[in-house]
Scaffold this active site. Structure first.
Site, mmCIF file in Angstrom:
data_model
loop_
_atom_site.group_PDB
_atom_site.id
_atom_site.type_symbol
_atom_site.label_atom_id
_atom_site.label_comp_id
_atom_site.label_asym_id
_atom_site.label_seq_id
_atom_site.Cartn_x
_atom_site.Cartn_y
_atom_site.Cartn_z
ATOM 1 N N ALA A 292 -86.229 -79.630 -50.621
ATOM 2 C CA ALA A 292 -86.105 -80.888 -49.869
ATOM 3 C C ALA A 292 -87.294 -81.097 -48.932
ATOM 4 O O ALA A 292 -87.364 -82.094 -48.215
ATOM 5 C CB ALA A 292 -84.810 -80.882 -49.061
ATOM 6 N N ASN B 123 -89.814 -62.354 -32.847
ATOM 7 C CA ASN B 123 -89.624 -60.976 -33.319
ATOM 8 C C ASN B 123 -88.195 -60.724 -33.790
ATOM 9 O O ASN B 123 -87.964 -59.849 -34.629
ATOM 10 C CB ASN B 123 -90.054 -59.998 -32.217
ATOM 11 C CG ASN B 123 -91.577 -59.889 -32.162
ATOM 12 O OD1 ASN B 123 -92.290 -60.670 -32.812
ATOM 13 N ND2 ASN B 123 -92.089 -58.920 -31.427
ATOM 14 N N GLU B 124 -87.252 -61.528 -33.289
ATOM 15 C CA GLU B 124 -85.877 -61.396 -33.800
ATOM 16 C C GLU B 124 -85.843 -61.852 -35.272
ATOM 17 O O GLU B 124 -85.227 -61.205 -36.126
ATOM 18 C CB GLU B 124 -84.897 -62.246 -32.966
ATOM 19 C CG GLU B 124 -84.679 -61.737 -31.548
ATOM 20 C CD GLU B 124 -85.880 -61.965 -30.629
ATOM 21 O OE1 GLU B 124 -86.602 -62.963 -30.807
ATOM 22 O OE2 GLU B 124 -86.098 -61.132 -29.733
ATOM 23 N N GLU C 105 -100.338 -65.538 -41.540
ATOM 24 C CA GLU C 105 -100.210 -65.911 -40.123
ATOM 25 C C GLU C 105 -99.714 -64.705 -39.315
ATOM 26 O O GLU C 105 -100.210 -64.413 -38.224
ATOM 27 C CB GLU C 105 -99.240 -67.093 -40.005
ATOM 28 C CG GLU C 105 -99.068 -67.568 -38.577
ATOM 29 C CD GLU C 105 -98.189 -68.818 -38.456
ATOM 30 O OE1 GLU C 105 -97.977 -69.524 -39.463
ATOM 31 O OE2 GLU C 105 -97.717 -69.079 -37.333
ATOM 32 N N GLY D 67 -86.961 -74.590 -34.429
ATOM 33 C CA GLY D 67 -88.107 -73.679 -34.439
ATOM 34 C C GLY D 67 -87.857 -72.578 -35.449
ATOM 35 O O GLY D 67 -88.337 -72.614 -36.585
ATOM 36 N N GLN E 289 -104.075 -37.372 -12.450
ATOM 37 C CA GLN E 289 -103.486 -36.918 -13.724
ATOM 38 C C GLN E 289 -102.604 -38.018 -14.334
ATOM 39 O O GLN E 289 -102.591 -38.216 -15.545
ATOM 40 C CB GLN E 289 -102.664 -35.641 -13.505
ATOM 41 C CG GLN E 289 -102.250 -35.018 -14.814
ATOM 42 C CD GLN E 289 -101.266 -33.881 -14.626
ATOM 43 O OE1 GLN E 289 -100.235 -34.055 -13.966
ATOM 44 N NE2 GLN E 289 -101.578 -32.735 -15.190
ATOM 45 N N GLY F 41 -92.960 -67.083 -35.810
ATOM 46 C CA GLY F 41 -91.622 -66.540 -36.083
ATOM 47 C C GLY F 41 -91.330 -65.510 -35.002
ATOM 48 O O GLY F 41 -92.136 -64.595 -34.782
HETATM 49 C C1 FAD Z 1 -97.949 -71.307 -27.382
HETATM 50 C C2 FAD Z 1 -97.194 -71.641 -28.632
HETATM 51 C C3 FAD Z 1 -97.905 -72.033 -29.758
HETATM 52 C C4 FAD Z 1 -97.223 -72.389 -30.913
HETATM 53 N N1 FAD Z 1 -97.935 -72.861 -31.990
HETATM 54 C C5 FAD Z 1 -97.263 -73.404 -33.042
HETATM 55 C C6 FAD Z 1 -97.969 -74.084 -34.091
HETATM 56 O O1 FAD Z 1 -99.208 -74.140 -34.094
HETATM 57 N N2 FAD Z 1 -97.240 -74.664 -35.080
HETATM 58 C C7 FAD Z 1 -95.872 -74.629 -35.111
HETATM 59 O O2 FAD Z 1 -95.291 -75.173 -36.021
HETATM 60 N N3 FAD Z 1 -95.187 -73.970 -34.134
HETATM 61 C C8 FAD Z 1 -95.843 -73.386 -33.107
HETATM 62 N N4 FAD Z 1 -95.139 -72.742 -32.100
HETATM 63 C C9 FAD Z 1 -93.695 -72.698 -32.176
HETATM 64 C C10 FAD Z 1 -93.122 -71.302 -32.396
HETATM 65 O O3 FAD Z 1 -93.397 -70.847 -33.687
HETATM 66 C C11 FAD Z 1 -91.616 -71.378 -32.065
HETATM 67 O O4 FAD Z 1 -91.511 -71.552 -30.662
HETATM 68 C C12 FAD Z 1 -90.858 -70.152 -32.523
HETATM 69 O O5 FAD Z 1 -90.812 -70.085 -33.923
HETATM 70 C C13 FAD Z 1 -89.429 -70.134 -31.976
HETATM 71 O O6 FAD Z 1 -88.777 -71.350 -32.175
HETATM 72 P P1 FAD Z 1 -87.999 -72.038 -30.935
HETATM 73 O O7 FAD Z 1 -88.984 -72.131 -29.813
HETATM 74 O O8 FAD Z 1 -87.384 -73.287 -31.412
HETATM 75 O O9 FAD Z 1 -86.914 -71.001 -30.510
HETATM 76 P P2 FAD Z 1 -85.408 -70.906 -31.094
HETATM 77 O O10 FAD Z 1 -85.443 -70.930 -32.554
HETATM 78 O O11 FAD Z 1 -84.571 -71.910 -30.395
HETATM 79 O O12 FAD Z 1 -84.999 -69.456 -30.606
HETATM 80 C C14 FAD Z 1 -84.475 -69.164 -29.305
HETATM 81 C C15 FAD Z 1 -84.058 -67.693 -29.300
HETATM 82 O O13 FAD Z 1 -83.034 -67.492 -30.289
HETATM 83 C C16 FAD Z 1 -83.421 -66.450 -31.149
HETATM 84 N N5 FAD Z 1 -82.917 -66.699 -32.505
HETATM 85 C C17 FAD Z 1 -82.998 -67.839 -33.238
HETATM 86 N N6 FAD Z 1 -82.485 -67.660 -34.450
HETATM 87 C C18 FAD Z 1 -82.066 -66.370 -34.509
HETATM 88 C C19 FAD Z 1 -81.449 -65.556 -35.517
HETATM 89 N N7 FAD Z 1 -81.183 -66.039 -36.732
HETATM 90 N N8 FAD Z 1 -81.151 -64.269 -35.222
HETATM 91 C C20 FAD Z 1 -81.441 -63.774 -33.988
HETATM 92 N N9 FAD Z 1 -82.024 -64.476 -33.006
HETATM 93 C C21 FAD Z 1 -82.335 -65.753 -33.262
HETATM 94 C C22 FAD Z 1 -84.937 -66.459 -31.140
HETATM 95 O O14 FAD Z 1 -85.472 -65.223 -31.588
HETATM 96 C C23 FAD Z 1 -85.201 -66.740 -29.674
HETATM 97 O O15 FAD Z 1 -85.127 -65.544 -28.942
HETATM 98 C C24 FAD Z 1 -95.817 -72.322 -30.953
HETATM 99 C C25 FAD Z 1 -95.106 -71.888 -29.828
HETATM 100 C C26 FAD Z 1 -95.773 -71.565 -28.676
HETATM 101 C C27 FAD Z 1 -94.989 -71.149 -27.464
#
Ligand code: FAD
Length: 387
Positions: free
Chosen positions: A185, A372-373, A248, A136, A285, A370
């Site tokens: 790639a 917030n981290e 986005e 992700g 208040q 993406g």
């Molecule tokens: C309702 C919903 C709709 C979505 N829609 C789309 C869509 O239309 N298209 C699409 O492609 N995706 C979509 N997403 C996916 C979304 O963008 C990802 O879930 C998100 O980017 C996080 O990826 P992950 O879930 O794999 O979490 P992970 O990457 O596994 O992250 C897990 C935790 O680790 C933290 N983390 C990871 N890397 C780091 C770092 N380098 N430094 C610090 N902390 C870190 C993250 O911040 C998080 O807290 C959607 C997700 C949801 C829940």
């Protein structure tokens, strides 16, 4: 604080959006979307007909041609969210902020001709598929491959969490066309629903946005013709994603500010109406002070977001500025809506009340587009001089 970003064209457009909402967004409709887990196609077609989706599709392709004026999209977001229709706002956002831009800004002429006119009407809905079960935040870790074949590519892999994933007709899919994880790639391929080997997996059962589908996708030896390579050039996928991600993230910031504002408006109305200990809840208040904080936060949110919209319209919104906007606004949104739920008492927890839906919808704003981290990482890397 009065916002200075709009002119009379935007306000006239706001009336169009309000009229649409009056006709098409009823309690019954919201419940229908929630039960089905998706927005019905007729509503999307009606939105196309009313001219409130496909806003950036150039006029020559049947759209509104509001290419670089994000204020119109902001008006849509504000009003749809204010109408308590977060799921519809989500469906519109995927079409206009995540799918259409890849064709408008990066598509070949043939791709524009083929898809944009029907995207403007809502006949063709798009989605963006980057995320995979195993990747992700770390997008370069994706495993979906597109291997060159005669006249096109053969795609294998899976995506997850794809917004509009069950209902969209075309998908901008982030795939590996090369070895390793260098930016070159990766490519973006347009996959069409119904292509052999392309399956929509199950709709995911989410905490919020119950009326907007999010689904898994799987690809087994899907043949994709060469003409579906976005922009017609291989190895550009990563750069193409980077080009649209600021939009986005801005769109999420706009949705966050709009939801915070709507939540505060609902809360003011509710606390004026509700009585406890022989007076209106707003007369305590504690409530008044909380509301003073809330309305001020909303003012600051819009001042910041409006500035970002202006920068975007001028082609100047950088990845770092968009990342700041995304993390900061969504965190304020979370705080604001939490206080709003509290001021509603028990009713704030009941799904019939728009504040409960908005609270649940808001949570994902800090995660998708993406996390917030990752946003903080983008902002701080630049400051640290780390690329
Ligand atoms: C309702 C919903 C709709 C979505 N829609 C789309 C869509 O239309 N298209 C699409 O492609 N995706 C979509 N997403 C996916 C979304 O963008 C990802 O879930 C998100 O980017 C996080 O990826 P992950 O879930 O794999 O979490 P992970 O990457 O596994 O992250 C897990 C935790 O680790 C933290 N983390 C990871 N890397 C780091 C770092 N380098 N430094 C610090 N902390 C870190 C993250 O911040 C998080 O807290 C959607 C997700 C949801 C829940």
């Amino acid at each position: 604080m009065e916002r200075a970003i709009y002119d009379e064209d935007h306000e006239a457009f706001r009336d169009v959006v309000k009229e649409f909402l009056k006709r098409y967004v009823t309690n019954e409709k919201r419940e229908q979307w929630d039960a089905a887990g998706e927005v019905d196609r007729d509503t999307m077609l009606a939105a196309g007909e009313a001219g409130i989706i496909g806003l950036t599709v150039p006029e020559e392709f049947g759209g509104a041609g509001m290419l670089q004026d994000y204020r119109f999209r902001t008006v849509v977001n504000e009003e749809v969210i204010r109408a308590g229709a977060g799921s519809l706002a989500g469906a519109f956002g995927i079409q206009d902020d995540l799918a259409v831009p890849y064709l408008v800004h990066m598509g070949t002429d043939a791709q524009k001709q083929k898809w944009l006119p029907r995207m403007a009407t809502g006949e063709v809905l798009g989605a963006l598929a980057m995320t995979e079960p195993g990747a992700g935040s770390d997008l370069r870790g994706i495993k979906t491959t597109a291997k060159k074949a005669d006249g096109g590519y053969v795609v294998n892999g899976a995506k997850t969490f794809i917004s509009s994933g069950a209902t969209a007709d075309i998908f901008v899919v982030f795939v590996k066309t090369g070895e390793g994880n260098r930016p070159d790639a990766f490519s973006l391929l347009l996959l069409e629903s119904g292509m052999a080997g392309f399956d929509h997996g199950k709709k995911l059962h989410k905490m919020g946005f119950h009326g907007h589908d999010t689904a898994e996708l799987s690809f087994t030896d899907v043949f994709v013709p060469e003409e579906n390579l976005i922009g017609g050039e291989e190895g550009k996928g990563f750069i193409q994603l980077m080009m649209n991600l600021p939009l986005e993230r801005l769109s999420i910031g706009v949705a966050a500010a709009a939801a915070a504002q709507a939540g505060v408006e609902w809360t003011i109305a509710y606390t004026k109406d509700r009585e406890a200990f022989g007076q209106r809840v707003i007369d305590f208040q504690n409530t008044r002070f909380a509301i003073a904080d809330l309305v001020t936060t909303v003012d600051v949110l819009w001042a910041y977001v409006d500035r970002a919209i202006t920068l975007y319209n001028e082609g100047q919104l950088s990845a770092e500025e968009a990342a700041k906007v995304k993390f900061w606004t969504t965190e304020r949104e979370g705080e604001v809506l939490d206080t709003c739920v509290q001021l509603h008492g028990g009713y704030g927890y009941i799904m019939e009340y728009p504040i409960a839906r908005a609270f649940l919808d808001a949570r994902v704003h800090r995660i998708y587009g993406g996390t917030n981290e990752i946003m903080r990482d983008i902002v701080s890397r630049q400051i640290a001089g780390k690329r």
